[in-house]
Design an enzyme around this catalytic site. Structure first.
Site, short mmCIF file in Angstrom:
data_model
loop_
_atom_site.label_atom_id
_atom_site.label_comp_id
_atom_site.label_asym_id
_atom_site.label_seq_id
_atom_site.Cartn_x
_atom_site.Cartn_y
_atom_site.Cartn_z
CE LYS A 149 -6.08 -8.00 -1.89
NZ LYS A 149 -6.25 -7.76 -0.51
CE LYS A 175 -4.49 -1.32 1.84
NZ LYS A 175 -5.51 -1.01 2.83
CE LYS A 206 -14.14 -3.36 -0.10
NZ LYS A 206 -13.81 -2.92 1.27
#
Ligand code: AMP
Ligand code: TRP
Length: 343
Positions: free
Chosen positions: A205, A121, A208
């Protein structure tokens, strides 16, 4: 780390959280929500919309509350019963922030530096990442342990964070000479839905935040959209193999087989027993039918629940009260163990 000499002997309790950062998808459903719904029949369950986690990256104050209601609606639409499970928002219960601070003093920099989610991130420029993003897994440990939760249903991507929660619990118990005070929470990850991959790239993966909407199936997608996305999912020209060994190196195919198995509550091998030798022209429509059956009723229910925000707010207010009633006495004990004035 080794097991503590005196184990936790309190009751079993389930806790999990979902961030209010966008619409939920099939990965969230199979990795988390579907398990939540099953667990509420057998365990005391607490499910939390984790808005304090969401603000580790910038959020628009105009939409954060709306997104919180949307995740709550998805909990309800998926079948959580607010009379049984406690459903609430993290920021409404102060214990999370307080225990997170205390755990910041138990966790070690080196433990957090190993967290792969932070590295992903924060990206290249980790000097500019918020301190909150770095301490994110400490807050997650506080979420779980403020309720002395023993079991945590999550997707595979949370495994490392759960290991850290165990390390923090153990360290606190040891440093404050409070053996068995906090349980070492166990992840509930197993099963074929624990890691649902992108429909466009079987090595990433389902997420969102993926820019391509074709990469995921959203709980709000209608039957046509679902079928179209599965038809377009990236696979290969080979028929399905006889055994799971034959799926190695075929990420797209393996992902679709895994989704089928998770929805049918069976194993990858059982799916292959049925479809070995068949091509995707046969398998994809069968899978699409299963996904439509599972997801479209949730989508319809979502519309109904979203139309009544007052009900959602009532669920959250009631949930916060029940959550506080569990966490407050635990926090009183924590303050006493640490030796804070007045405790
Ligand atoms: P998040 O949306 O990141 O807050 O995740 C909510 C829950 O869904 C967590 O338990 C995640 O582990 C799970 N989850 C998210 N993405 C996936 C995925 N692609 N496959 C399986 N579980 C997932
Ligand atoms: N970190 C989790 C995720 O991104 C969300 C989360 C926050 C959580 N606190 C938790 C999950 C406590 C389980 C238990 O998916």
């Amino acid at each position: 780390m080794s097991e503590p000499s005196i184990p936790y002997t309190g009751p079993e309790r389930v806790f999990s959280g979902v961030q209010p950062t966008g619409a939920l998808h099939l990965g969230n459903y199979l990795g988390a929500l579907k398990k939540f719904v099953t667990l509420q029949d057998t365990h005391d369950c607490i499910f939390c919309v984790v808005d304090l986690h969401a603000i580790t990256v910038p959020q628009d104050p105009k939409t954060l509350g709306h997104n919180t209601r949307k995740i709550t609606a998805a909990f309800l639409a998926a079948g959580l019963d607010p009379k049984r499970a406690v459903i609430f928002v993290q920021s409404a219960v102060r214990a999370h922030s307080e225990l997170a601070w205390i755990f910041n003093c138990s966790a070690r920099m080196g433990w957090l530096e190993r967290m792969t989610q932070f590295k992903d991130k924060a990206g290249k420029d980790k000097e500019r990442a918020s301190v909150g993003l770095f301490a994110y897994p400490v807050l997650q440990a506080a979420d779980i342990l403020a309720y002395k939760a023993t079991h945590v249903p999550v997707g595979e991507d949370q495994k490392q964070h759960l290991e850290l929660s165990r390390d923090i619990a153990e360290r606190f118990n040891r440093d404050y000479n409070a053996p068995g005070f906090f349980p070492l929470p166990e992840p509930l990850i197993k099963g074929p839905g624990a890691r649902v991959m992108s429909l466009k790239d079987g090595t990433k993966k389902m997420s969102k935040s993926d820019l391509s909407d074709l990469s995921r199936i959203n709980l709000e997608d209608d039957a046509d959209t679902i079928s179209r996305k599965i038809k377009k999912a990236r696979t290969d020209p080979e028929p399905l193999p006889e055994s799971t060994d034959g799926l190695k190196g075929r990420d797209g195919a393996a992902n679709l087989v895994g989704i089928y198995a998770a929805l049918a509550d069976t194993t990858d091998q059982a799916v292959l027993d049925e479809y070995a030798g068949k091509g995707f022209g046969v398998f994809k429509p069968a899978l699409a039918e299963l996904v439509v059956q599972a997801i479209t009723p949730i989508g319809q229910e979502l519309e109904r629940v979203n139309a009544d925000p007052a009900h959602i707010d009532k669920v959250l207010a009631d949930g916060a009260q029940r959550a506080r009633a569990i966490a407050d006495p635990i926090m009183d004990d924590v303050r006493h163990i640490i030796g804070f004035w007045g405790s």
